[in-house]
Design an enzyme around this catalytic site. Sequence first.
Site, PDB file in Angstrom:
ATOM      1  N   GLY A   1     -19.292   9.104  -0.110  1.00  0.00           N
ATOM      2  CA  GLY A   1     -17.674   8.444  -1.455  1.00  0.00           C
ATOM      3  C   GLY A   1     -17.569   7.316  -2.131  1.00  0.00           C
ATOM      4  O   GLY A   1     -19.050   6.922  -2.995  1.00  0.00           O
TER       5      GLY A   1
ATOM      6  N   LYS B   1       0.628  -1.416  -0.026  1.00  0.00           N
ATOM      7  CA  LYS B   1       0.090  -0.110  -0.088  1.00  0.00           C
ATOM      8  C   LYS B   1       0.769   1.325  -0.247  1.00  0.00           C
ATOM      9  O   LYS B   1       1.974   0.907   0.378  1.00  0.00           O
ATOM     10  CB  LYS B   1      -0.693  -0.004   1.389  1.00  0.00           C
ATOM     11  CG  LYS B   1      -2.229   0.873   1.460  1.00  0.00           C
ATOM     12  CD  LYS B   1      -3.303  -0.101   0.701  1.00  0.00           C
ATOM     13  CE  LYS B   1      -4.326   1.218   0.717  1.00  0.00           C
ATOM     14  NZ  LYS B   1      -6.076   0.653   0.202  1.00  0.00           N
TER      15      LYS B   1
ATOM     16  N   GLY C   1     -19.539   7.702   5.604  1.00  0.00           N
ATOM     17  CA  GLY C   1     -18.775   7.728   3.734  1.00  0.00           C
ATOM     18  C   GLY C   1     -19.462   7.753   2.813  1.00  0.00           C
ATOM     19  O   GLY C   1     -19.251   7.197   1.959  1.00  0.00           O
TER      20      GLY C   1
HETATM   21  P1  NAD Z   1     -13.621   7.890  -0.792  1.00  0.00           P
HETATM   22  O1  NAD Z   1     -12.563   8.611  -0.208  1.00  0.00           O
HETATM   23  O2  NAD Z   1     -14.350   8.550  -1.948  1.00  0.00           O
HETATM   24  O3  NAD Z   1     -14.774   8.101   0.029  1.00  0.00           O
HETATM   25  C1  NAD Z   1     -14.893   8.155   0.947  1.00  0.00           C
HETATM   26  C2  NAD Z   1     -15.496   9.342   1.550  1.00  0.00           C
HETATM   27  O4  NAD Z   1     -15.735   9.226   3.387  1.00  0.00           O
HETATM   28  C3  NAD Z   1     -15.289  11.148   1.450  1.00  0.00           C
HETATM   29  O5  NAD Z   1     -17.431  10.593   0.589  1.00  0.00           O
HETATM   30  C4  NAD Z   1     -15.247  10.928   2.818  1.00  0.00           C
HETATM   31  O6  NAD Z   1     -15.822  12.794   2.581  1.00  0.00           O
HETATM   32  C5  NAD Z   1     -15.995  10.474   4.068  1.00  0.00           C
HETATM   33  N1  NAD Z   1     -15.647  10.504   5.425  1.00  0.00           N
HETATM   34  C6  NAD Z   1     -14.122  10.952   5.818  1.00  0.00           C
HETATM   35  N2  NAD Z   1     -14.341  11.310   6.701  1.00  0.00           N
HETATM   36  C7  NAD Z   1     -15.108  11.294   7.681  1.00  0.00           C
HETATM   37  C8  NAD Z   1     -15.852  10.936   8.761  1.00  0.00           C
HETATM   38  N3  NAD Z   1     -15.488  11.292   9.829  1.00  0.00           N
HETATM   39  N4  NAD Z   1     -17.373  11.484   8.714  1.00  0.00           N
HETATM   40  C9  NAD Z   1     -17.887  10.358   7.466  1.00  0.00           C
HETATM   41  N5  NAD Z   1     -17.431  10.782   6.535  1.00  0.00           N
HETATM   42  C10 NAD Z   1     -15.906  10.843   6.475  1.00  0.00           C
HETATM   43  O7  NAD Z   1     -13.091   7.007  -0.401  1.00  0.00           O
HETATM   44  P2  NAD Z   1     -13.407   5.362  -1.604  1.00  0.00           P
HETATM   45  O8  NAD Z   1     -12.833   4.585  -2.436  1.00  0.00           O
HETATM   46  O9  NAD Z   1     -15.050   5.284  -1.303  1.00  0.00           O
HETATM   47  O10 NAD Z   1     -13.037   3.948  -0.166  1.00  0.00           O
HETATM   48  C11 NAD Z   1     -13.971   4.412   1.133  1.00  0.00           C
HETATM   49  C12 NAD Z   1     -13.631   3.580   2.223  1.00  0.00           C
HETATM   50  O11 NAD Z   1     -13.383   2.353   2.214  1.00  0.00           O
HETATM   51  C13 NAD Z   1     -11.960   3.073   2.049  1.00  0.00           C
HETATM   52  O12 NAD Z   1     -11.328   2.959   3.736  1.00  0.00           O
HETATM   53  C14 NAD Z   1     -10.764   2.733   1.846  1.00  0.00           C
HETATM   54  O13 NAD Z   1      -9.617   1.834   1.777  1.00  0.00           O
HETATM   55  C15 NAD Z   1     -12.088   1.474   1.818  1.00  0.00           C
HETATM   56  N6  NAD Z   1     -12.211   1.086   0.317  1.00  0.00           N
HETATM   57  C16 NAD Z   1     -12.024   0.750  -0.780  1.00  0.00           C
HETATM   58  C17 NAD Z   1     -12.413   0.448  -2.332  1.00  0.00           C
HETATM   59  C18 NAD Z   1     -12.079   0.790  -3.018  1.00  0.00           C
HETATM   60  O14 NAD Z   1     -12.165   0.308  -4.193  1.00  0.00           O
HETATM   61  N7  NAD Z   1     -12.336   2.099  -3.450  1.00  0.00           N
HETATM   62  C19 NAD Z   1     -11.370  -0.936  -2.142  1.00  0.00           C
HETATM   63  C20 NAD Z   1     -11.058  -1.300  -0.502  1.00  0.00           C
HETATM   64  C21 NAD Z   1     -11.683  -0.501   0.527  1.00  0.00           C
END
Ligand code: NAD
Length: 353
Positions: free
Chosen positions: A182, A80, A179
């Site tokens: 996101g 990572k 989230g």
């Molecule tokens: P993203 O950045 O698109 O979404 C994260 C969201 O969380 C954002 O909208 C942000 O505003 C919100 N956020 C941040 N802090 C917050 C808080 N304190 N309270 C409420 N909301 C808050 O990221 P993503 O790609 O959707 O990933 C989300 C999670 O899933 C992460 O932990 C990431 O590591 C994990 N993940 C993502 C993927 C993927 O395919 N994108 C795969 C595996 C794991």
Amino acid sequence: MSVLEHPSFDNHEKVLFATDKETGLRAIIGVHSTARGPSVGGCRFWKYENSAAALDDVLRLSQGMSYKNVMADLPIGGGKSVIMKPDGDFDREALFQAFGRAVDSLSGHYITAEDVGVSPADMVSVSKSTKHVTGLPEGKAASGDPSPVTAEGVFRGIRACVKRGGFSDLSGVRVAVQGASGHVGNYLCGHLAKAGAQLIVTDINLDGLKPLAEQHGATIVDKDAIYDQDADVFAPCALGSIINPDTIDRLKVKIVAGAANNQLSTRDMGAKLQERGILYAPDYVINAGGIINVMGEIRGDFDPSWVQGKLENLETTLGEILDRAENEGRPANVIADEMARARIEEARAAKAA
Ligand code: NAD
């Protein structure tokens, strides 16, 4: 404190600190294990309080990727990277190109992709400096944004937990999504709403929540109120360590299952969830959809039916873990970690032989 004595250091094979004065790049790449193949895992772009916080994040996240990749039975190891978001103005494309040079210096031991704060367009910038990059929007076998597939895997995990939790299906089940604006959270809300779940949503980005209220009748709550909701499921889809001593006793849900990596601030939080009768779906087991999608690209023959088959296997693996947790009276996260470590060790021993 040195890296080698860091509490989150787990005999990572390599930890690379990369800086570039011109672009303001300050990045750390963690290669946890290459026992099963090159380490693969996303790049996080985040405003860290300091470099210690970034180091802790990359060490934990890269270990999690090894566990995730082995539990999804992918022929890759775990790595990572994190980029510390610079203060003030910066040239985003140049920054990601500089990051690409750091990735390239590892000669394929680490392959990068998107994580929080990073888009397929950023991966295009990275690809100008290295070929060890995935999640590209175009090109041979391009897999694009992994988030929809991650969301589908998480949805399957939630549905499986809900059935174990005594519900016949998701209809009317109240799911609190953290989230929700996101990438993953948003797609997940779509799946949940389609299955008839009642959504309670929060995010620090309020703009993304309004369409969920309009389209799916989601109830919007303040970011700090999400832990106190009268809900059946809590689906963390923002950042890690949100199940911690300050939040755990506030949860009223029966199930915790979401996309966020490292949801438990410490391993013992899994035992605390179990004591409270809360079913926990280990994060790296149900959020592997994205890396499965990326693997399709690494294989060079992106095949949606292969991806779907792997998503079905995630449900089987989750079922195995939850059965063992119930039969052995031990936390699901501990059982998942043991299974992952045993499989990595097996690959390491086979490679060394
Ligand atoms: P993203 O950045 O698109 O979404 C994260 C969201 O969380 C954002 O909208 C942000 O505003 C919100 N956020 C941040 N802090 C917050 C808080 N304190 N309270 C409420 N909301 C808050 O990221 P993503 O790609 O959707 O990933 C989300 C999670 O899933 C992460 O932990 C990431 O590591 C994990 N993940 C993502 C993927 C993927 O395919 N994108 C795969 C595996 C794991």
